[in-house]
Design an enzyme around this catalytic site. Sequence first.
Site, PDB file in Angstrom:
ATOM      1  N   GLU A   1       0.827  -1.214   0.000  1.00  0.00           N
ATOM      2  CA  GLU A   1       0.000   0.000   0.000  1.00  0.00           C
ATOM      3  C   GLU A   1       0.862   1.265   0.000  1.00  0.00           C
ATOM      4  O   GLU A   1       0.521   2.252  -0.635  1.00  0.00           O
ATOM      5  CB  GLU A   1      -0.972   0.010   1.181  1.00  0.00           C
ATOM      6  CG  GLU A   1      -2.103  -0.990   1.060  1.00  0.00           C
ATOM      7  CD  GLU A   1      -2.932  -0.824  -0.205  1.00  0.00           C
ATOM      8  OE1 GLU A   1      -2.997   0.279  -0.760  1.00  0.00           O
ATOM      9  OE2 GLU A   1      -3.509  -1.835  -0.662  1.00  0.00           O
TER      10      GLU A   1
ATOM     11  N   GLU B   1     -10.688  -3.828  -2.055  1.00  0.00           N
ATOM     12  CA  GLU B   1     -10.017  -4.147  -3.319  1.00  0.00           C
ATOM     13  C   GLU B   1     -10.944  -3.947  -4.511  1.00  0.00           C
ATOM     14  O   GLU B   1     -10.539  -3.455  -5.563  1.00  0.00           O
ATOM     15  CB  GLU B   1      -9.578  -5.616  -3.312  1.00  0.00           C
ATOM     16  CG  GLU B   1      -8.169  -5.821  -2.855  1.00  0.00           C
ATOM     17  CD  GLU B   1      -7.770  -7.294  -2.929  1.00  0.00           C
ATOM     18  OE1 GLU B   1      -6.854  -7.654  -2.212  1.00  0.00           O
ATOM     19  OE2 GLU B   1      -8.392  -8.086  -3.689  1.00  0.00           O
TER      20      GLU B   1
ATOM     21  N   THR C   1       1.870   5.669  -7.279  1.00  0.00           N
ATOM     22  CA  THR C   1       2.723   4.913  -8.198  1.00  0.00           C
ATOM     23  C   THR C   1       1.906   3.812  -8.881  1.00  0.00           C
ATOM     24  O   THR C   1       1.087   3.161  -8.240  1.00  0.00           O
ATOM     25  CB  THR C   1       3.917   4.291  -7.434  1.00  0.00           C
ATOM     26  OG1 THR C   1       4.512   5.320  -6.629  1.00  0.00           O
ATOM     27  CG2 THR C   1       4.959   3.751  -8.383  1.00  0.00           C
TER      28      THR C   1
ATOM     29  N   ASP D   1      -9.245   6.508  -1.790  1.00  0.00           N
ATOM     30  CA  ASP D   1      -8.224   7.209  -2.572  1.00  0.00           C
ATOM     31  C   ASP D   1      -8.906   7.865  -3.775  1.00  0.00           C
ATOM     32  O   ASP D   1     -10.148   7.891  -3.856  1.00  0.00           O
ATOM     33  CB  ASP D   1      -7.108   6.244  -3.002  1.00  0.00           C
ATOM     34  CG  ASP D   1      -7.604   5.170  -3.966  1.00  0.00           C
ATOM     35  OD1 ASP D   1      -8.826   5.102  -4.238  1.00  0.00           O
ATOM     36  OD2 ASP D   1      -6.771   4.401  -4.472  1.00  0.00           O
TER      37      ASP D   1
ATOM     38  N   CYS E   1     -25.885   3.857 -11.314  1.00  0.00           N
ATOM     39  CA  CYS E   1     -25.059   5.066 -11.335  1.00  0.00           C
ATOM     40  C   CYS E   1     -25.850   6.292 -11.799  1.00  0.00           C
ATOM     41  O   CYS E   1     -26.380   6.337 -12.900  1.00  0.00           O
ATOM     42  CB  CYS E   1     -23.862   4.832 -12.258  1.00  0.00           C
ATOM     43  SG  CYS E   1     -22.755   6.233 -12.369  1.00  0.00           S
TER      44      CYS E   1
ATOM     45  N   TYR F   1      -6.146   6.744   4.426  1.00  0.00           N
ATOM     46  CA  TYR F   1      -6.297   5.775   3.343  1.00  0.00           C
ATOM     47  C   TYR F   1      -5.568   4.469   3.670  1.00  0.00           C
ATOM     48  O   TYR F   1      -6.142   3.380   3.619  1.00  0.00           O
ATOM     49  CB  TYR F   1      -5.773   6.357   2.009  1.00  0.00           C
ATOM     50  CG  TYR F   1      -5.585   5.273   1.002  1.00  0.00           C
ATOM     51  CD1 TYR F   1      -6.679   4.762   0.311  1.00  0.00           C
ATOM     52  CD2 TYR F   1      -4.340   4.686   0.792  1.00  0.00           C
ATOM     53  CE1 TYR F   1      -6.533   3.709  -0.568  1.00  0.00           C
ATOM     54  CE2 TYR F   1      -4.178   3.640  -0.072  1.00  0.00           C
ATOM     55  CZ  TYR F   1      -5.279   3.159  -0.756  1.00  0.00           C
ATOM     56  OH  TYR F   1      -5.127   2.104  -1.608  1.00  0.00           O
TER      57      TYR F   1
HETATM   58  N1  ADE Z   1      -4.045   0.761  -5.365  1.00  0.00           N
HETATM   59  C1  ADE Z   1      -3.820   0.962  -4.073  1.00  0.00           C
HETATM   60  N2  ADE Z   1      -3.838  -0.173  -3.379  1.00  0.00           N
HETATM   61  C2  ADE Z   1      -4.066  -1.161  -4.270  1.00  0.00           C
HETATM   62  C3  ADE Z   1      -4.205  -2.556  -4.198  1.00  0.00           C
HETATM   63  N3  ADE Z   1      -4.077  -3.190  -3.032  1.00  0.00           N
HETATM   64  N4  ADE Z   1      -4.432  -3.233  -5.324  1.00  0.00           N
HETATM   65  C4  ADE Z   1      -4.543  -2.570  -6.469  1.00  0.00           C
HETATM   66  N5  ADE Z   1      -4.424  -1.277  -6.608  1.00  0.00           N
HETATM   67  C5  ADE Z   1      -4.192  -0.563  -5.528  1.00  0.00           C
END
Ligand code: ADE
Length: 371
Positions: free
Chosen positions: A54, A200, A60, A155, A227, A137
Site C-alpha cells: 500500500e 479491493e 505509483t 483514494d 449510477c 487511506y
Molecule cells: N491501489 C492501491 N492499493 C491497491 C491494491 N491493493 N491493489 C490494487 N491497486 C491498488
Amino acid sequence: MKSILPADRTPAAPLQADRLLQDAVVSVLRWYPAVRRMLPWRRSPSPYQIWVSEIMLQQTRIDTVIPYYTRFLKELPDVASLAAVPDDRLLKLWEGLGYYSRARNLKKAAVLLMREYGGRLPPSAEELRKLPGIGDYTAGAIASLAFGLPEPAVDGNVLRVITRLTACGDDIAEQKTKRRVSEALRGCYPEGYSAGLLTEGLMELGETVCLPNGSPRCDVCPLSALCRAHRESRELSFPVKSAKAPRRAEEKTVLLLRCGTRYAIRRRPAAGLLAGLWEFPTVDGALSADQVPALAAEYGLSVFRVTPQGSAKHIFTHVEWRMSGYLLDCGEEAPGFLWRTPEEILASFPLPTAFRSWQRLLSEEKAGNPG
Ligand code: ADE
C-alpha cells in the site's frame, strides 16, 4: 450513515443515497471475485506485505510497483529486517520509485513496531494511523485487507467511483469531501473477508472500469444500472476537482565532474527535496559552458575540458527541474566529494531518477567514445 449528497443537489432524498451505496456494495462484492487480478500482494499476504504494497502503491502505478515490491520483500521479508536495514540500502531498494520519504517512514514505523508492538502491525485503524507514513487511506486499506475490519480506504479511484455513482458535485480536492465519502461508506462496510474484498473491489473498479478523464467503461460496469451520473449521461462531469497551483519551474546546472574513469558524487542535504540521497553536484541556475570552470575552481578543481551534455527535465509533485548538464574533465580528485566509477555508483549509491538520466548519458558516451 450520513448522506454524501451535497445540500444543494438533492435529486433523491438522503436516505435513498444511503440505499444506493448499500446496493452498490452488494454489486461490487458480486462482481469483484470474478475479475480479481492476482497481483503479488494479493496472494495470501501478511499484514506486513499489505502495508509495504500500500505504501508503494501511493502515487505509483501497479506495473511500476511489482518488481520493486518483489525485490523489497525478498530482501526485507518482515518488520524486524526492515527495522534493521541500513538507510542507504533501504533507499537503494527504493531507487527510482520516488517519494523517498515513504521508505524512510516505513523504516521509522518498523522500528516503532519492534519497540512497542512486538514487531506486529496493530489490528486497529486508529492505532495504525499513529504510525509514520500511515494516513486515513493506508490505515483503512490495512485494517480491511489484513484484519477484515469494516474500514474504507478512500483514494482518488474510490472518490471517482462514488462521486459518479451518487452524482456528487463536491470538490474531491477538499478533505471534507473525502471524510464524507469515508463516513458514508463506513456505514455499509461488511466485516471479515468481505471487508477486504470491498476495499479491493472499489479500487479495481476505479483502476479498470470507472476510468478517469474521457474513458469510463460503463458498458462493463457492475454499477451502471445504479449510477446517477450514467443515468444522466454526465459521467465526465464527475469527479469535480479544483485546479492545483501550477508547478514551479527551477533551473539547475548538473556538474558531471570526471577524473579519469571516476565521477564526483555527494550526499544531498538531510532536509528538503531528495533529502539524504546522492547526486552529481548540482547548483541553482542555468550556467553557461563558460561559467562552469570558475565554479569547479571553487571546489578546488582545475578543468581541462568542458563538454555540454544538453538538457533534461524532471518533474516532482510541486516543482519541475530544468537541468543543463556539463561533463567537466578535471585534473585531480578534489576532497568534498566521493569519486566513483559509474558501475560503483550504480551498485551502491541511491541516486534519484533525476540524476540517473545523466549517468546513462555518460555510460553511453563512454561506450561510443572510449578513452
Ligand atoms: N491501489 C492501491 N492499493 C491497491 C491494491 N491493493 N491493489 C490494487 N491497486 C491498488
